[in-house]
Design an enzyme around this catalytic site. Structure first.
Site, PDB file in Angstrom:
ATOM      1  N   ASP A   1       0.834  -1.194   0.000  1.00 44.77           N
ATOM      2  CA  ASP A   1       0.000   0.000   0.000  1.00 44.77           C
ATOM      3  C   ASP A   1       0.872   1.249   0.000  1.00 44.77           C
ATOM      4  OD1 ASP A   1      -2.453  -1.216  -0.007  1.00 44.77           O
ATOM      5  OD2 ASP A   1      -2.784  -1.058   2.141  1.00 44.77           O
TER       6      ASP A   1
ATOM      7  N   LYS B   1      -3.007   3.526  -3.047  1.00 42.54           N
ATOM      8  CA  LYS B   1      -4.206   4.277  -3.394  1.00 42.54           C
ATOM      9  C   LYS B   1      -4.060   5.712  -2.900  1.00 42.54           C
ATOM     10  CE  LYS B   1      -6.942   0.096  -2.741  1.00 42.54           C
ATOM     11  NZ  LYS B   1      -7.966  -0.586  -1.933  1.00 42.54           N
TER      12      LYS B   1
ATOM     13  N   MET C   1     -10.148   8.857   7.806  1.00 42.06           N
ATOM     14  CA  MET C   1     -10.495   9.317   6.452  1.00 42.06           C
ATOM     15  C   MET C   1     -11.582  10.390   6.515  1.00 42.06           C
ATOM     16  SD  MET C   1     -10.445   5.607   4.532  1.00 42.06           S
ATOM     17  CE  MET C   1     -11.173   4.680   5.899  1.00 42.06           C
TER      18      MET C   1
END
Length: 258
Positions: free
Chosen positions: A35, A62, A169
């Site tokens: 990641d 990402k 997030m």
């Protein structure tokens, strides 16, 4: 010959917080599927510390709003590499099972007949508040905490200021989240902390209240990655301004001895 997949939690990005079992898996790997957040920083940190990994590294990182490699493609990649007989480490930021889609990857591998195991990691939901001096629970201040994302139905969260909320997030929808929580039992004067880029070069702490935090974040140009903490435990942080630091610590000091 059949290989295997190991899902390894990289932690928040500090190689010192990678578990020993996770390090051993990386050292034994033929391929590391990594990641961006947490995982990339750990690999860079290990290299800087002189840890030589021989595995090929495949970046499937990402970015916010842009998935370089779709999740379905990552799942298939893990199976393909393992079927080639390779020892594959799927290096994931934080803990694979805390908003990391590790359960999906494990299920996909097992459905395909590929051996898969999980090495837990330290989630940013716990570790990042800790570097700002914020305990998620504290005697006489908070007895429980909930970890959610900005996509969850935070209007349905129960509890008051003694029930800590950790929001992951959540920067893009911070104003709406703060307004929603302020309308509930926590109230607009409930303390809030934002810890940006925990363990990274841009690490920064911003503390306010549900009524003020969105404006503060805009003025300071706060960016992801960041962890938001809501509740009276925020007042225990050494970064808390004096007007917030006077309430919760007093209650903690008055708590009876165990």
């Amino acid at each position: 010959m059949s290989g295997q997949v190991t899902l390894v939690g990289a932690g928040p990005g500090d190689p010192g917080l990678l578990t020993l079992r996770g390090l051993r898996a990386l050292e034994a790997a033929d391929v590391i599927v990594a990641d961006r957040l947490g995982a990339g920083a750990v690999l860079d940190g290990l290299a800087a510390d002189g840890v030589a990994l021989t595995a090929e590294v495949i970046d499937v990182g990402k970015l916010p709003g842009h998935h370089a490699v779709p999740q379905d493609a990552i799942n298939d990649l893990l199976v393909t590499l393992a079927r080639e007989g390779k020892r594959v480490v799927r290096l994931k930021g934080g803990d694979p099972y805390v908003f990391g889609r590790g359960g999906e990857e494990l299920a996909h591998c097992r459905d395909a007949g590929v051996a898969c195991e999980v090495v837990p990691g330290i989630t940013s939901a716990v570790s990042v508040p800790a570097i700002a001096g914020i305990p998620l629970t504290h005697r006489a201040v908070a007895t429980a905490f909930t970890v959610v994302t900005a996509h969850d139905q935070i209007a349905e969260l129960g509890g008051g200021r003694d029930h800590t909320v950790v929001l992951l997030m959540g920067i893009g929808t911070l104003a709406n989240s703060a307004l929603t929580l302020a309308r509930g039992p926590r109230g607009g004067d409930c303390p809030v902390a934002i810890v940006e880029d925990g363990y990274g070069p841009r690490q920064r702490v911003t503390i306010g209240t549900l009524d003020t935090i969105a404006v503060q974040a805009a003025r300071r140009g706060i960016r992801s990655p960041a962890v938001v903490v809501v509740g009276d435990v925020v007042a225990l942080s050494p970064y808390a301004p004096a007007e917030l630091a006077s309430a919760a610590p007093d209650r903690a000091r008055k708590a009876p001895s165990p």
